[in-house]
Each structure stands twice: as C-alpha cells, then as structure tokens.
Motif scaffolding. Structure first.
Motif, PDB file in Angstrom:
ATOM      1  N   ALA A   1       0.834  -1.204   0.000  1.00  0.00           N
ATOM      2  CA  ALA A   1       0.000   0.000   0.000  1.00  0.00           C
ATOM      3  C   ALA A   1       0.871   1.258   0.000  1.00  0.00           C
ATOM      4  CB  ALA A   1      -0.928   0.005   1.217  1.00  0.00           C
ATOM      5  N   MET A   2       1.913   1.277   0.835  1.00  0.00           N
ATOM      6  CA  MET A   2       2.749   2.469   0.939  1.00  0.00           C
ATOM      7  C   MET A   2       3.554   2.667  -0.347  1.00  0.00           C
ATOM      8  SD  MET A   2       1.809   3.622   3.806  1.00  0.00           S
ATOM      9  CE  MET A   2       2.888   5.016   4.126  1.00  0.00           C
ATOM     10  N   GLU A   3       4.133   1.585  -0.873  1.00  0.00           N
ATOM     11  CA  GLU A   3       4.988   1.711  -2.056  1.00  0.00           C
ATOM     12  C   GLU A   3       4.202   2.113  -3.297  1.00  0.00           C
ATOM     13  OE1 GLU A   3       8.417  -1.602  -0.855  1.00  0.00           O
ATOM     14  OE2 GLU A   3       7.105  -1.949  -2.584  1.00  0.00           O
ATOM     15  N   ARG A   4       2.957   1.650  -3.371  1.00  0.00           N
ATOM     16  CA  ARG A   4       2.200   1.883  -4.601  1.00  0.00           C
ATOM     17  C   ARG A   4       1.132   2.956  -4.453  1.00  0.00           C
ATOM     18  NH1 ARG A   4       2.917  -3.116  -8.412  1.00  0.00           N
ATOM     19  NH2 ARG A   4       4.656  -4.110  -7.320  1.00  0.00           N
ATOM     20  N   GLY A   5       1.172   3.663  -3.340  1.00  0.00           N
ATOM     21  CA  GLY A   5       0.310   4.839  -3.226  1.00  0.00           C
ATOM     22  C   GLY A   5      -1.165   4.568  -2.980  1.00  0.00           C
ATOM     23  N   TYR A   6      -1.482   3.496  -2.248  1.00  0.00           N
ATOM     24  CA  TYR A   6      -2.875   3.293  -1.850  1.00  0.00           C
ATOM     25  C   TYR A   6      -3.121   4.022  -0.528  1.00  0.00           C
ATOM     26  CZ  TYR A   6      -3.110  -0.227  -5.505  1.00  0.00           C
ATOM     27  OH  TYR A   6      -3.082  -0.852  -6.711  1.00  0.00           O
ATOM     28  N   ASP A   7      -4.322   4.593  -0.388  1.00  0.00           N
ATOM     29  CA  ASP A   7      -4.650   5.343   0.816  1.00  0.00           C
ATOM     30  C   ASP A   7      -5.120   4.440   1.946  1.00  0.00           C
ATOM     31  OD1 ASP A   7      -4.469   8.209  -0.247  1.00  0.00           O
ATOM     32  OD2 ASP A   7      -5.739   7.199  -1.733  1.00  0.00           O
ATOM     33  N   VAL A   8      -5.730   3.315   1.566  1.00  0.00           N
ATOM     34  CA  VAL A   8      -6.343   2.482   2.598  1.00  0.00           C
ATOM     35  C   VAL A   8      -6.282   1.010   2.178  1.00  0.00           C
ATOM     36  CG1 VAL A   8      -8.627   3.030   1.598  1.00  0.00           C
ATOM     37  CG2 VAL A   8      -8.515   2.037   3.876  1.00  0.00           C
ATOM     38  N   VAL A   9      -5.971   0.144   3.132  1.00  0.00           N
ATOM     39  CA  VAL A   9      -6.035  -1.307   2.928  1.00  0.00           C
ATOM     40  C   VAL A   9      -7.342  -1.787   3.556  1.00  0.00           C
ATOM     41  CG1 VAL A   9      -5.036  -3.549   3.549  1.00  0.00           C
ATOM     42  CG2 VAL A   9      -3.529  -1.627   2.966  1.00  0.00           C
ATOM     43  N   VAL A  10      -8.160  -2.487   2.765  1.00  0.00           N
ATOM     44  CA  VAL A  10      -9.392  -3.039   3.340  1.00  0.00           C
ATOM     45  C   VAL A  10      -9.300  -4.562   3.368  1.00  0.00           C
ATOM     46  CG1 VAL A  10     -10.855  -1.101   2.649  1.00  0.00           C
ATOM     47  CG2 VAL A  10     -10.618  -3.070   1.116  1.00  0.00           C
ATOM     48  N   THR A  11      -9.880  -5.152   4.413  1.00  0.00           N
ATOM     49  CA  THR A  11      -9.865  -6.609   4.560  1.00  0.00           C
ATOM     50  C   THR A  11     -11.299  -7.105   4.736  1.00  0.00           C
ATOM     51  OG1 THR A  11      -9.467  -6.308   6.915  1.00  0.00           O
ATOM     52  CG2 THR A  11      -7.546  -6.748   5.539  1.00  0.00           C
ATOM     53  N   GLY A  12     -11.486  -8.380   4.457  1.00  0.00           N
ATOM     54  CA  GLY A  12     -12.831  -8.954   4.441  1.00  0.00           C
ATOM     55  C   GLY A  12     -13.311  -9.493   5.776  1.00  0.00           C
ATOM     56  N   HIS A  13     -12.761  -9.036   6.889  1.00  0.00           N
ATOM     57  CA  HIS A  13     -13.238  -9.514   8.198  1.00  0.00           C
ATOM     58  C   HIS A  13     -14.731  -9.224   8.328  1.00  0.00           C
ATOM     59  CE1 HIS A  13      -8.859  -8.971   8.955  1.00  0.00           C
ATOM     60  NE2 HIS A  13      -9.029 -10.055   9.703  1.00  0.00           N
ATOM     61  N   ASN A  14     -15.498 -10.284   8.610  1.00  0.00           N
ATOM     62  CA  ASN A  14     -16.948 -10.099   8.717  1.00  0.00           C
ATOM     63  C   ASN A  14     -17.387 -10.059  10.184  1.00  0.00           C
ATOM     64  OD1 ASN A  14     -17.169 -12.782   9.667  1.00  0.00           O
ATOM     65  ND2 ASN A  14     -17.103 -13.544   7.559  1.00  0.00           N
ATOM     66  N   LEU A  15     -18.677  -9.954  10.383  1.00  0.00           N
ATOM     67  CA  LEU A  15     -19.235  -9.861  11.736  1.00  0.00           C
ATOM     68  C   LEU A  15     -18.824 -11.055  12.602  1.00  0.00           C
ATOM     69  CD1 LEU A  15     -21.194  -8.787  13.903  1.00  0.00           C
ATOM     70  CD2 LEU A  15     -23.072  -9.768  12.596  1.00  0.00           C
ATOM     71  N   ASP A  16     -18.864 -12.264  12.030  1.00  0.00           N
ATOM     72  CA  ASP A  16     -18.498 -13.466  12.798  1.00  0.00           C
ATOM     73  C   ASP A  16     -17.033 -13.429  13.203  1.00  0.00           C
ATOM     74  OD1 ASP A  16     -20.892 -15.718  12.320  1.00  0.00           O
ATOM     75  OD2 ASP A  16     -20.750 -14.154  10.803  1.00  0.00           O
ATOM     76  N   ASP A  17     -16.166 -13.035  12.265  1.00  0.00           N
ATOM     77  CA  ASP A  17     -14.729 -12.949  12.566  1.00  0.00           C
ATOM     78  C   ASP A  17     -14.466 -11.976  13.704  1.00  0.00           C
ATOM     79  OD1 ASP A  17     -14.049 -14.579  10.375  1.00  0.00           O
ATOM     80  OD2 ASP A  17     -14.000 -12.850   9.017  1.00  0.00           O
ATOM     81  N   GLU A  18     -15.024 -10.791  13.553  1.00  0.00           N
ATOM     82  CA  GLU A  18     -14.722  -9.729  14.514  1.00  0.00           C
ATOM     83  C   GLU A  18     -15.322 -10.023  15.884  1.00  0.00           C
ATOM     84  OE1 GLU A  18     -12.704  -6.708  13.944  1.00  0.00           O
ATOM     85  OE2 GLU A  18     -12.109  -8.391  12.712  1.00  0.00           O
TER      86      GLU A  18
END
Lengths: 299, 299
Positions: free
Chosen positions: B145-162
């Motif tokens: 993300a930092m090297e390629r200029g992304y502002d935000v990393v999103v992950t697929g953690h769902n309600l059950d995971d969290e």
C-alpha cells in the motif's frame, strides 16, 4: 491422583489450578481462597457484624460455614419466596443448618410479611420472575442489615454465577451494570456494604465442599429460573472452560483487575431520597420494592 | 417467506434483522450495509485509492465486488502463503475473479519472493501458524500500500470474525488488543489506514452474496487453522446467536459504540523508527517480519 499438599489419595481435582486435594486439604484450600478474597477486597473489617443471605443451597450454606471457620461473627437471613415445594424445602435446609450449629437465622416470609409470592409478582409485572425476585432480595437484605446493625451483607455468588453475569453484561455492553459488577460494593447512605466472598470458588467446588463437610442442601435449581439466559451463558462458559481450564477465572478476575475501573464513570449517580412509603433510600419518590407490592395488590 | 422490500419470493432470511429478501434486494441490502459502514467510520474518502486483501475466499471476493458496486477505485493484493493445495486453489479463484472483471491484482509469493512458506515459518517459530501468517500479511499489505500509493487497505473480516476476536480479547481482557480492535485504524507514519467494511455482514451473508452474484470462491477453510481457539469462539457465538438472534451484532457494535473508547488509554504508544533491514516502521531495531525471515533461514 494425589493431594498436592500431602501426597495422600485425592478426592477432587481442580483443573484450573492444575491440582488435586485430599478431603482436609481441599477444605483448607477453599478456606484459603475465601480468606484471600475477603482480604484482597477488604470485604469484612475486624469486629464487624456479617449477615449472610441464606437460600438453603450449596453456595450460601458453604459460605456460612466458611465464614464461621474463619471466625467471623455471622448470622443468616432466609427469605421465603413462596415458590411452592422449592421454597418449603430450601427453608428446611436453611433452618436445619442453623439449628444444628446453634446459629442465628432471621426469617422473612414474602407471603406472610408482605402479602405476595414471587410467582404472583411475576404474573403482576408480566416479566421473568428473576427480576422481581432479585429486587425483593436486595431490598429486604439491605433493610434487615440496616435495621439490625450489620456492617456487611454477604451472598454466595460463586465464580460460575459471576462469570455468567459478566458474560451477559459484556455481550450487551451494559456499561452501567459493568460499573457495578464488583466483588465488593462499599456502603453508602442507607445501604450496607455488600460482598461476594465465593468468587474464587466454582460451583462444583462449593458442592464438593458441602458434601465433604456433611452439609445437607437443596440440590434442585429454582424451578422459575428454567430457560433463562443466565443458564445459557453458564453452558457456554462451561464449554469454554472444558476446552481451556481457567477461562472463567481469567475472565472474571481479569475484568476486576484490568477492565472494571474503565467502566466506573458509567455508574449512575442518582441522588437518593427516602421512599415516601417505607423509608428506604430510592432515586424516585416510591422505591421499587413498594411499587412492586402495589402492582401485585392491584391484580 | 416474502421479500421485506418487494413482497416477492424471498431467497434468504436474516434473523437478526427479522427480515427476508429476494435476490436483488438482498444484494441491495448487503451493499447498503457496506455503504453505511464505510460512511459511519469514514473508511474511504472521495477519490482515494483502495487496496483489498484478497484470499480467494467468500469474504474478500464479496468485498471487492461490493466496493466496485459502490464505485470505489479498488485493486487487489493476493499473497501466496505456500500452504499446499489450499494456496494453489485459493490463488486460482483470486486470479479468475480479477481476470473475468478486468481488475488489477497484485501478487506476492512468500516462497518465491521471501524464501519461506507459512508451514516453514510455523515450524521455525514453534508457534501456531496463524501468528506468522497474520504478521506476514500485515507487513506485506502495508508495504505494498505504501509503495504503490494506496490510501487504505481493506480486509474482508466479517461480523463473525470480529465478534470471535472480540470474545477472545474480552475473555482474557487483553486491554491492548481491545484498544486496537476497531472497524477503522487511522494511517500513521509509515502505515496506511486500515478498514473492515464487512463488519455488518455475517459470514452466512457473504457466502450467500457470492452464490447469488455468481462469484466462485474457495470453500475450504485454511487447513492450518484447524482446532484454533478462534473456531471455538465462533461455535460458542453461533450457539448464543441461535438462542437470541442479534447477539453477535449487539456484542460487536455495542463494543465499538460504548466500550472501545474506554480502552483507548491501553494502546501502547511505541515511538517508531525504521527497520535497519527493510526500512519498515518498527518499535525495535529490526522489524518482526525481518526477524521472522531470519528465524526461518536459521532453520
């Protein structure tokens, strides 16, 4: 299986302590757990008078026995809830324990003294009976303690009870309840100190304690509690404890040590006045106990 | 069972919302839940570039699809973990999804690019594999993300995971982890913002979403996660949800709203420096990712 202390034959193992005990060293272990809990949380000061809330079940009778063993000045209070045979039988166990040891047991009978039973109160409020029951107990334990000069009311809530209540409070993040869930609540105007000296003992251990000491107690659970959420939380915690012994103790004591202070600011600070009907401290004009009685009478 | 919106035949019910939906309105419901989560927690600003961590499973592919539907500028990153057939197959699903929609998918292969696999890392550290896996993912998602200029990393953690992670953190009162468990973590020096836009969707819903949209995904769970505590917590929460629908959502969202701020002070505030080996931000001299690589090499 050998006793951790004397290496003699053990009669019980306590997995979360990774230990087994013979009869005498198990009783000593339970006594030490209670002594340490009382000391850590400053539950009972020297010379103070203690009132134990006695239901006739294993926890309250074990607690009364343990506090005697620790040489505290303890009387009992039994509350007749009017829950049919269950109440008749539990009263007999409480009275028999007190009689056999020549201990003082106060008694209040909801029906005779206040004109209602818990089943009637549940019907009148159209809510689960445990609400009206808890409210009645709190009010009357406090009242007897204040009127008769007891410094502290102790109850037999054990590790399983407290962990289950904590789980329920955490699942809904009931911050106000979390602010008040503590092994000891200090006295404040009109209320005695309240303490739970058994929070380091699991219910399996208080049952074993009674059996090994020879205390007869009512084995049945309250028939009105069937199907309540609390029992579901206990089942879930039992499963987690089975997978990882020590889960319940780490959950409850970790909360007290590291999380409880973070919820202190959520405690409601109602200014208290005097109930216009009975004189008990209350945040409203009429206290919840008197309102409950009115509702039952209006049925 | 009728759709709550159009009263047509429903294909799925969502008990905690006391609702059922037809295909189209279920997809709209999922999209709205994600839109609302992103908006409520200010996860993605206008014009920002998003990197989604893609595993080839239902959650990450549903998330990529949903973010496209919401017209965000999203590329994917797939990490080859070297977990035998499981990794081969999950990579195929990720690539096929990207290819069929003409989306950009970055790829890193731990074995080819860094000289180790997760099973090798687990053996070298003699710890459960999930630790080395999570560490590797966090490091490489951040780095790309930092090297390629992304502002935000999103992950697929769902309600059950969290909810399961939260239960584990609460059972042990891991205050430092509780301080960091939030649907969005702001960017700080050397780290991108991180967000979990699926926290309002249960895993049954992300699976249904994929089936209804026609997304092929790897159905198998990671074989290395078998028997870990997380799965025990999920089972317990499933039982509580069955008894009382809405339990998981109330637990997770109640934490975020009412309890999370109370743990903020437990967050460790390490001053960060630059890893002498790779240049990543770290609280020590060498970052945990480089230390892990050294340990595997030393085997």
């Amino acid at each position: 299986m050998k006793c951790r202390v004397c290496r003699g034959p053990a009669v019980i193992d306590v997995r979360r302590h990774n230990a087994a005990f013979c009869r005498d060293h198990f009783l000593a272990h339970c006594t030490e757990q209670v002594r340490r809990t009382i000391s850590e949380h400053k539950m009972i000061g020297p010379g103070e008078r203690v009132l134990v809330a006695v239901s006739g079940g294993k926890d309250s009778l074990a607690l009364w026995d343990l506090l005697q063993r620790l040489e505290y000045d303890v009387d009992g209070l039994y509350l007749g809830l009017g829950i049919g045979d269950y109440s008749d039988e539990s009263g007999r166990y409480a009275r028999e324990f007190a009689r056999s040891r020549n201990l003082k047991l106060h008694e209040i009978d909801l029906a005779a003294d206040f004109g209602y039973t818990i089943p009637e109160a549940a019907a009148a409020t159209r809510r689960p009976p445990c609400g009206a029951c808890g409210l009645s107990k709190r009010h009357l334990f406090d009242q007897v303690a204040m009127e008769r000069g007891y410094d502290v009311v102790v109850t037999g809530h054990n590790l399983d009870d407290e962990a289950a209540v904590l789980l329920g409070n955490v699942l809904r993040w009931e911050t106000e309840y979390l602010a008040r869930q503590h092994p000891v609540l200090p006295a404040r105007s009109g209320f005695p100190r309240k303490a739970k000296p058994l929070v380091r003992l699991a219910e399996r251990e208080t049952a074993a304690y009674c059996v090994l000491v020879g205390i007869d107690y009512i084995v049945e659970e309250c028939p009105m509690a069937e199907g309540n959420r609390h029992l579901g939380y206990k089942a879930v915690l039992n499963e987690l404890e089975r997978q990882s012994p020590g889960t319940k103790a780490a959950f409850l004591h970790g909360f007290v040590d590291r999380a409880s202070p973070r919820f202190a600011s959520a405690a409601s600070e109602h200014s208290l006045q005097t109930c216009a009907s009975c004189g008990a401290p209350t945040s409203g004009e009429i206290c919840a106990f008197c309102r409950l009685q009115s509702r039952v009478r209006a049925q």
